[in-house]
Design a protein around this motif. Structure first.
Motif, PDB file in Angstrom:
ATOM      1  N   LYS A 181      34.715  -0.998  26.350  1.00 34.88           N
ATOM      2  CA  LYS A 181      35.842  -1.940  26.287  1.00 34.88           C
ATOM      3  C   LYS A 181      35.266  -3.334  26.101  1.00 34.88           C
ATOM      4  O   LYS A 181      34.584  -3.855  26.968  1.00 34.88           O
ATOM      5  CB  LYS A 181      36.650  -1.851  27.578  1.00 34.88           C
ATOM      6  N   LYS A 182      35.522  -3.894  24.920  1.00 37.91           N
ATOM      7  CA  LYS A 182      34.930  -5.186  24.575  1.00 37.91           C
ATOM      8  C   LYS A 182      35.797  -6.323  25.112  1.00 37.91           C
ATOM      9  O   LYS A 182      37.022  -6.287  24.986  1.00 37.91           O
ATOM     10  CB  LYS A 182      34.799  -5.309  23.060  1.00 37.91           C
ATOM     11  N   PRO A 183      35.180  -7.353  25.675  1.00 36.23           N
ATOM     12  CA  PRO A 183      35.958  -8.396  26.345  1.00 36.23           C
ATOM     13  C   PRO A 183      36.809  -9.270  25.425  1.00 36.23           C
ATOM     14  O   PRO A 183      37.845  -9.760  25.838  1.00 36.23           O
ATOM     15  CB  PRO A 183      34.892  -9.227  27.056  1.00 36.23           C
ATOM     16  N   ARG A 184      36.414  -9.436  24.163  1.00 36.31           N
ATOM     17  CA  ARG A 184      37.113 -10.419  23.320  1.00 36.31           C
ATOM     18  C   ARG A 184      38.603 -10.093  23.198  1.00 36.31           C
ATOM     19  O   ARG A 184      39.449 -10.956  23.278  1.00 36.31           O
ATOM     20  CB  ARG A 184      36.465 -10.463  21.933  1.00 36.31           C
ATOM     21  N   ARG A 185      38.934  -8.826  22.989  1.00 40.30           N
ATOM     22  CA  ARG A 185      40.328  -8.428  22.816  1.00 40.30           C
ATOM     23  C   ARG A 185      40.733  -7.335  23.788  1.00 40.30           C
ATOM     24  O   ARG A 185      41.833  -6.813  23.700  1.00 40.30           O
ATOM     25  CB  ARG A 185      40.496  -7.844  21.410  1.00 40.30           C
ATOM     26  N   ASN A 186      39.789  -6.915  24.643  1.00 40.55           N
ATOM     27  CA  ASN A 186      39.983  -5.724  25.478  1.00 40.55           C
ATOM     28  C   ASN A 186      40.247  -4.481  24.634  1.00 40.55           C
ATOM     29  O   ASN A 186      40.989  -3.593  25.045  1.00 40.55           O
ATOM     30  CB  ASN A 186      41.092  -5.932  26.520  1.00 40.55           C
ATOM     31  N   TRP A 187      39.661  -4.452  23.448  1.00 42.36           N
ATOM     32  CA  TRP A 187      39.756  -3.283  22.595  1.00 42.36           C
ATOM     33  C   TRP A 187      38.597  -2.346  22.888  1.00 42.36           C
ATOM     34  O   TRP A 187      37.495  -2.786  23.211  1.00 42.36           O
ATOM     35  CB  TRP A 187      39.696  -3.691  21.121  1.00 42.36           C
ATOM     36  N   TYR A 188      38.871  -1.059  22.745  1.00 41.43           N
ATOM     37  CA  TYR A 188      37.856  -0.029  22.969  1.00 41.43           C
ATOM     38  C   TYR A 188      37.149   0.309  21.666  1.00 41.43           C
ATOM     39  O   TYR A 188      37.753   0.281  20.602  1.00 41.43           O
ATOM     40  CB  TYR A 188      38.508   1.236  23.534  1.00 41.43           C
ATOM     41  N   ALA A 189      35.876   0.663  21.795  1.00 40.81           N
ATOM     42  CA  ALA A 189      35.075   1.022  20.620  1.00 40.81           C
ATOM     43  C   ALA A 189      33.989   1.997  21.062  1.00 40.81           C
ATOM     44  O   ALA A 189      33.767   2.215  22.249  1.00 40.81           O
ATOM     45  CB  ALA A 189      34.451  -0.229  20.012  1.00 40.81           C
ATOM     46  N   ALA A 190      33.307   2.553  20.084  1.00 41.70           N
ATOM     47  CA  ALA A 190      32.149   3.400  20.374  1.00 41.70           C
ATOM     48  C   ALA A 190      30.927   2.505  20.540  1.00 41.70           C
ATOM     49  O   ALA A 190      30.745   1.561  19.775  1.00 41.70           O
ATOM     50  CB  ALA A 190      31.926   4.388  19.229  1.00 41.70           C
ATOM     51  N   PRO A 191      30.088   2.775  21.550  1.00 39.23           N
ATOM     52  CA  PRO A 191      28.877   1.967  21.720  1.00 39.23           C
ATOM     53  C   PRO A 191      27.986   2.021  20.473  1.00 39.23           C
ATOM     54  O   PRO A 191      27.864   3.057  19.821  1.00 39.23           O
ATOM     55  CB  PRO A 191      28.175   2.624  22.916  1.00 39.23           C
ATOM     56  N   GLY A 192      27.367   0.890  20.168  1.00 36.98           N
ATOM     57  CA  GLY A 192      26.480   0.808  19.013  1.00 36.98           C
ATOM     58  C   GLY A 192      26.185  -0.638  18.698  1.00 36.98           C
ATOM     59  O   GLY A 192      26.496  -1.528  19.478  1.00 36.98           O
ATOM     60  N   GLY A 193      25.585  -0.851  17.533  1.00 34.50           N
ATOM     61  CA  GLY A 193      25.276  -2.226  17.169  1.00 34.50           C
ATOM     62  C   GLY A 193      24.503  -2.310  15.865  1.00 34.50           C
ATOM     63  O   GLY A 193      24.423  -1.343  15.101  1.00 34.50           O
ATOM     64  N   LYS A 194      23.921  -3.480  15.641  1.00 31.91           N
ATOM     65  CA  LYS A 194      23.291  -3.782  14.354  1.00 31.91           C
ATOM     66  C   LYS A 194      21.949  -3.077  14.183  1.00 31.91           C
ATOM     67  O   LYS A 194      21.160  -2.998  15.117  1.00 31.91           O
ATOM     68  CB  LYS A 194      23.070  -5.295  14.239  1.00 31.91           C
TER      69      LYS A 194
END
Length: 153
Positions: A22-35
């Protein structure tokens, strides 16, 4: 010249739950990962990024989606990036209590599509939960995360 960012993430399913971030910017959920790092291949990247965010080591992550994201303002493309989405059903390790990217949460599979998330992520989760092939797609968003259009096959 735009820098084409490449991102990897993984949908980890275990005992009828999915690990979501759960990402803080929008409280939207996503799958963990990154660049991705320069020179890394996508499977190295997903293992490293997933481990950095969750503390868990993925076992046999399989590629389930390859996506192009286009960000537009006033009909001009201002950014474009690619995301490689994996799926895994096994892991080793202990979940981090703290993640600098947001809150980690084991979400019951039946509840995943009810969580707040980007519209494109809904499409991706639906595919991974119901099918076993690789999904290809392009998602076009505004810089405010509003989905303008998408095409998948």
């Amino acid at each position: 010249m735009m820098n084409l960012q490449r991102v990897t993430n993984c949908v980890l399913q275990y005992e009828n739950h999915i690990l979501m971030l759960k990402k803080p910017r929008r409280n939207w959920y996503a799958a963990p990962g990154g660049k991705m790092e320069p020179g890394e291949h996508i499977q190295q990247s997903v293992r490293r990024e997933f481990s950095e965010e969750t503390g868990l080591t993925l076992i046999d992550p399989e590629l389930k989606g390859v996506f192009t994201f286009v960000i537009k303002e006033d009909d001009q493309t201002i950014d474009e990036w690619m995301m490689f989405t994996f799926s895994s059903r096994q892991y080793q390790g202990t979940l981090n209590e703290y993640c600098r990217e947001g809150e980690l949460e084991w979400v019951p599979v039946s509840d995943v599509l009810n969580k707040d998330m980007a519209e494109g992520d809904q499409v991706i989760y639906k595919h991974i939960l119901n099918r076993n092939d690789v999904l290809y797609g392009t998602f076009t968003y505004t810089s405010n995360d509003e989905l303008l259009s998408f095409q998948v096959d």
